[in-house]
Design a protein around this motif. Structure first.
Motif, PDB file in Angstrom:
ATOM      1  N   MET A  64       0.853  -1.169   0.000  1.00  0.00           N
ATOM      2  CA  MET A  64       0.000   0.000   0.000  1.00  0.00           C
ATOM      3  C   MET A  64       0.900   1.233   0.000  1.00  0.00           C
ATOM      4  O   MET A  64       1.843   1.308   0.765  1.00  0.00           O
ATOM      5  CB  MET A  64      -0.877  -0.037   1.250  1.00  0.00           C
ATOM      6  N   ASN A  65       0.620   2.183  -0.848  1.00  0.00           N
ATOM      7  CA  ASN A  65       1.492   3.353  -0.928  1.00  0.00           C
ATOM      8  C   ASN A  65       1.168   4.383   0.151  1.00  0.00           C
ATOM      9  O   ASN A  65       0.142   4.322   0.810  1.00  0.00           O
ATOM     10  CB  ASN A  65       1.442   3.977  -2.325  1.00  0.00           C
ATOM     11  N   VAL A  66       2.077   5.344   0.319  1.00  0.00           N
ATOM     12  CA  VAL A  66       1.946   6.355   1.360  1.00  0.00           C
ATOM     13  C   VAL A  66       0.666   7.161   1.211  1.00  0.00           C
ATOM     14  O   VAL A  66      -0.059   7.393   2.180  1.00  0.00           O
ATOM     15  CB  VAL A  66       3.168   7.298   1.358  1.00  0.00           C
ATOM     16  N   LYS A  67       0.340   7.582  -0.007  1.00  0.00           N
ATOM     17  CA  LYS A  67      -0.864   8.369  -0.239  1.00  0.00           C
ATOM     18  C   LYS A  67      -2.110   7.597   0.196  1.00  0.00           C
ATOM     19  O   LYS A  67      -2.993   8.136   0.850  1.00  0.00           O
ATOM     20  CB  LYS A  67      -0.958   8.750  -1.716  1.00  0.00           C
ATOM     21  N   ALA A  68      -2.168   6.323  -0.166  1.00  0.00           N
ATOM     22  CA  ALA A  68      -3.317   5.499   0.214  1.00  0.00           C
ATOM     23  C   ALA A  68      -3.425   5.399   1.730  1.00  0.00           C
ATOM     24  O   ALA A  68      -4.508   5.503   2.287  1.00  0.00           O
ATOM     25  CB  ALA A  68      -3.197   4.114  -0.396  1.00  0.00           C
ATOM     26  N   GLN A  69      -2.302   5.193   2.395  1.00  0.00           N
ATOM     27  CA  GLN A  69      -2.340   5.071   3.843  1.00  0.00           C
ATOM     28  C   GLN A  69      -2.838   6.350   4.489  1.00  0.00           C
ATOM     29  O   GLN A  69      -3.553   6.300   5.486  1.00  0.00           O
ATOM     30  CB  GLN A  69      -0.948   4.715   4.375  1.00  0.00           C
ATOM     31  N   ASN A  70      -2.475   7.497   3.954  1.00  0.00           N
ATOM     32  CA  ASN A  70      -2.900   8.757   4.547  1.00  0.00           C
ATOM     33  C   ASN A  70      -4.404   8.979   4.428  1.00  0.00           C
ATOM     34  O   ASN A  70      -5.023   9.478   5.348  1.00  0.00           O
ATOM     35  CB  ASN A  70      -2.135   9.929   3.932  1.00  0.00           C
ATOM     36  N   TYR A  71      -5.018   8.646   3.311  1.00  0.00           N
ATOM     37  CA  TYR A  71      -6.453   8.887   3.218  1.00  0.00           C
ATOM     38  C   TYR A  71      -7.269   7.853   3.971  1.00  0.00           C
ATOM     39  O   TYR A  71      -8.431   8.087   4.288  1.00  0.00           O
ATOM     40  CB  TYR A  71      -6.945   9.081   1.782  1.00  0.00           C
ATOM     41  N   LEU A  72      -6.689   6.732   4.320  1.00  0.00           N
ATOM     42  CA  LEU A  72      -7.403   5.747   5.121  1.00  0.00           C
ATOM     43  C   LEU A  72      -7.767   6.295   6.493  1.00  0.00           C
ATOM     44  O   LEU A  72      -8.767   5.903   7.078  1.00  0.00           O
ATOM     45  CB  LEU A  72      -6.576   4.469   5.276  1.00  0.00           C
ATOM     46  N   THR A  73      -6.974   7.218   6.997  1.00  0.00           N
ATOM     47  CA  THR A  73      -7.267   7.803   8.307  1.00  0.00           C
ATOM     48  C   THR A  73      -8.547   8.635   8.284  1.00  0.00           C
ATOM     49  O   THR A  73      -9.064   8.981   9.336  1.00  0.00           O
ATOM     50  CB  THR A  73      -6.094   8.669   8.812  1.00  0.00           C
ATOM     51  N   ASN A  74      -9.073   8.953   7.098  1.00  0.00           N
ATOM     52  CA  ASN A  74     -10.321   9.716   6.973  1.00  0.00           C
ATOM     53  C   ASN A  74     -11.567   8.836   7.059  1.00  0.00           C
ATOM     54  O   ASN A  74     -12.686   9.351   7.095  1.00  0.00           O
ATOM     55  CB  ASN A  74     -10.342  10.491   5.658  1.00  0.00           C
ATOM     56  N   ILE A  75     -11.396   7.516   7.077  1.00  0.00           N
ATOM     57  CA  ILE A  75     -12.549   6.618   7.168  1.00  0.00           C
ATOM     58  C   ILE A  75     -13.117   6.688   8.581  1.00  0.00           C
ATOM     59  O   ILE A  75     -12.389   6.622   9.562  1.00  0.00           O
ATOM     60  CB  ILE A  75     -12.154   5.169   6.825  1.00  0.00           C
ATOM     61  N   ARG A  76     -14.446   6.828   8.644  1.00  0.00           N
ATOM     62  CA  ARG A  76     -15.108   6.885   9.941  1.00  0.00           C
ATOM     63  C   ARG A  76     -16.466   6.172   9.853  1.00  0.00           C
ATOM     64  O   ARG A  76     -16.970   5.894   8.762  1.00  0.00           O
ATOM     65  CB  ARG A  76     -15.272   8.317  10.407  1.00  0.00           C
ATOM     66  N   GLU A  77     -17.016   5.894  11.006  1.00  0.00           N
ATOM     67  CA  GLU A  77     -18.317   5.215  11.063  1.00  0.00           C
ATOM     68  C   GLU A  77     -19.376   6.005  10.308  1.00  0.00           C
ATOM     69  O   GLU A  77     -19.314   7.230  10.229  1.00  0.00           O
ATOM     70  CB  GLU A  77     -18.746   5.033  12.519  1.00  0.00           C
ATOM     71  N   ASP A  78     -20.326   5.279   9.744  1.00  0.00           N
ATOM     72  CA  ASP A  78     -21.492   5.808   9.028  1.00  0.00           C
ATOM     73  C   ASP A  78     -21.189   6.372   7.639  1.00  0.00           C
ATOM     74  O   ASP A  78     -22.089   6.912   6.993  1.00  0.00           O
ATOM     75  CB  ASP A  78     -22.244   6.857   9.863  1.00  0.00           C
ATOM     76  N   MET A  79     -19.960   6.248   7.160  1.00  0.00           N
ATOM     77  CA  MET A  79     -19.681   6.650   5.774  1.00  0.00           C
ATOM     78  C   MET A  79     -20.277   5.608   4.836  1.00  0.00           C
ATOM     79  O   MET A  79     -20.334   4.423   5.162  1.00  0.00           O
ATOM     80  CB  MET A  79     -18.172   6.750   5.524  1.00  0.00           C
ATOM     81  N   THR A  80     -20.728   6.025   3.674  1.00  0.00           N
ATOM     82  CA  THR A  80     -21.244   5.117   2.659  1.00  0.00           C
ATOM     83  C   THR A  80     -20.076   4.371   2.017  1.00  0.00           C
ATOM     84  O   THR A  80     -19.022   4.954   1.765  1.00  0.00           O
ATOM     85  CB  THR A  80     -22.009   5.907   1.573  1.00  0.00           C
ATOM     86  N   VAL A  81     -20.269   3.083   1.744  1.00  0.00           N
ATOM     87  CA  VAL A  81     -19.255   2.265   1.079  1.00  0.00           C
ATOM     88  C   VAL A  81     -19.811   1.840  -0.270  1.00  0.00           C
ATOM     89  O   VAL A  81     -20.933   1.339  -0.352  1.00  0.00           O
ATOM     90  CB  VAL A  81     -18.878   1.022   1.907  1.00  0.00           C
ATOM     91  N   VAL A  82     -19.015   2.062  -1.339  1.00  0.00           N
ATOM     92  CA  VAL A  82     -19.418   1.663  -2.688  1.00  0.00           C
ATOM     93  C   VAL A  82     -18.370   0.732  -3.279  1.00  0.00           C
ATOM     94  O   VAL A  82     -17.194   0.799  -2.933  1.00  0.00           O
ATOM     95  CB  VAL A  82     -19.643   2.883  -3.619  1.00  0.00           C
ATOM     96  N   ASP A  83     -18.826  -0.134  -4.190  1.00  0.00           N
ATOM     97  CA  ASP A  83     -17.897  -1.065  -4.831  1.00  0.00           C
ATOM     98  C   ASP A  83     -17.290  -0.454  -6.090  1.00  0.00           C
ATOM     99  O   ASP A  83     -17.513   0.725  -6.389  1.00  0.00           O
ATOM    100  CB  ASP A  83     -18.579  -2.406  -5.121  1.00  0.00           C
ATOM    101  N   LYS A  84     -16.549  -1.263  -6.833  1.00  0.00           N
ATOM    102  CA  LYS A  84     -15.851  -0.750  -8.026  1.00  0.00           C
ATOM    103  C   LYS A  84     -16.806  -0.257  -9.106  1.00  0.00           C
ATOM    104  O   LYS A  84     -16.421   0.523  -9.968  1.00  0.00           O
ATOM    105  CB  LYS A  84     -14.902  -1.798  -8.588  1.00  0.00           C
ATOM    106  N   ASN A  85     -18.065  -0.684  -9.056  1.00  0.00           N
ATOM    107  CA  ASN A  85     -19.074  -0.239 -10.022  1.00  0.00           C
ATOM    108  C   ASN A  85     -19.876   0.950  -9.506  1.00  0.00           C
ATOM    109  O   ASN A  85     -20.868   1.333 -10.098  1.00  0.00           O
ATOM    110  CB  ASN A  85     -20.024  -1.394 -10.349  1.00  0.00           C
TER     111      ASN A  85
END
Length: 125
Positions: A1-22
């Protein structure tokens, strides 16, 4: 996993909508666990976390029991969950929860978590 990806993962929080690749809605983030690697410190791993997550009665064994009953979660999958972390996705009252490994997250924008897999590829409980 690259550095940029790791940094935005910290923005995930409860109740956010999750969507798939489509871009199909899967559900809402119920729980997020960041795994062995600290997403704010790329490359840094704890030396004890991996051992702790493999013991009986820990979150990994609880997921294994929820997903596989009395069987054990395959070791490769268990290691992947422990290392990369996961999102538990609430699909509503009458639908089973789903689990996505954090390395499948491609973006976190506004109130949405985007995955690089199809909703049918998610682990279910």
């Amino acid at each position: 996993m690259n550095v940029k990806a790791q940094n935005y993962l910290t923005n995930i929080r409860e109740d956010m909508t999750v969507v798939d690749k489509n871009n199909d809605k899967i559900g809402k983030v119920e729980t997020v666990y960041f795994g062995d690697e600290d997403p704010t410190k790329p490359g840094a791993e704890t030396s004890t976390r991996n051992a702790d997550t493999m013991k009986e009665g820990t979150w990994v064994t609880e997921i294994a029991e929820a997903l596989y009953g009395n069987d054990r979660m395959p070791e490769e999958l268990r290691a992947r969950f422990a290392r990369y972390g996961y999102i538990k996705i609430d699909r509503g009252l009458f639908s089973g929860d789903r689990y996505a490994v954090l390395d499948s997250v491609t973006a976190v924008s506004d109130d949405t978590v985007h995955l690089d897999i199809d909703k049918d590829e998610l682990l279910s409980s």
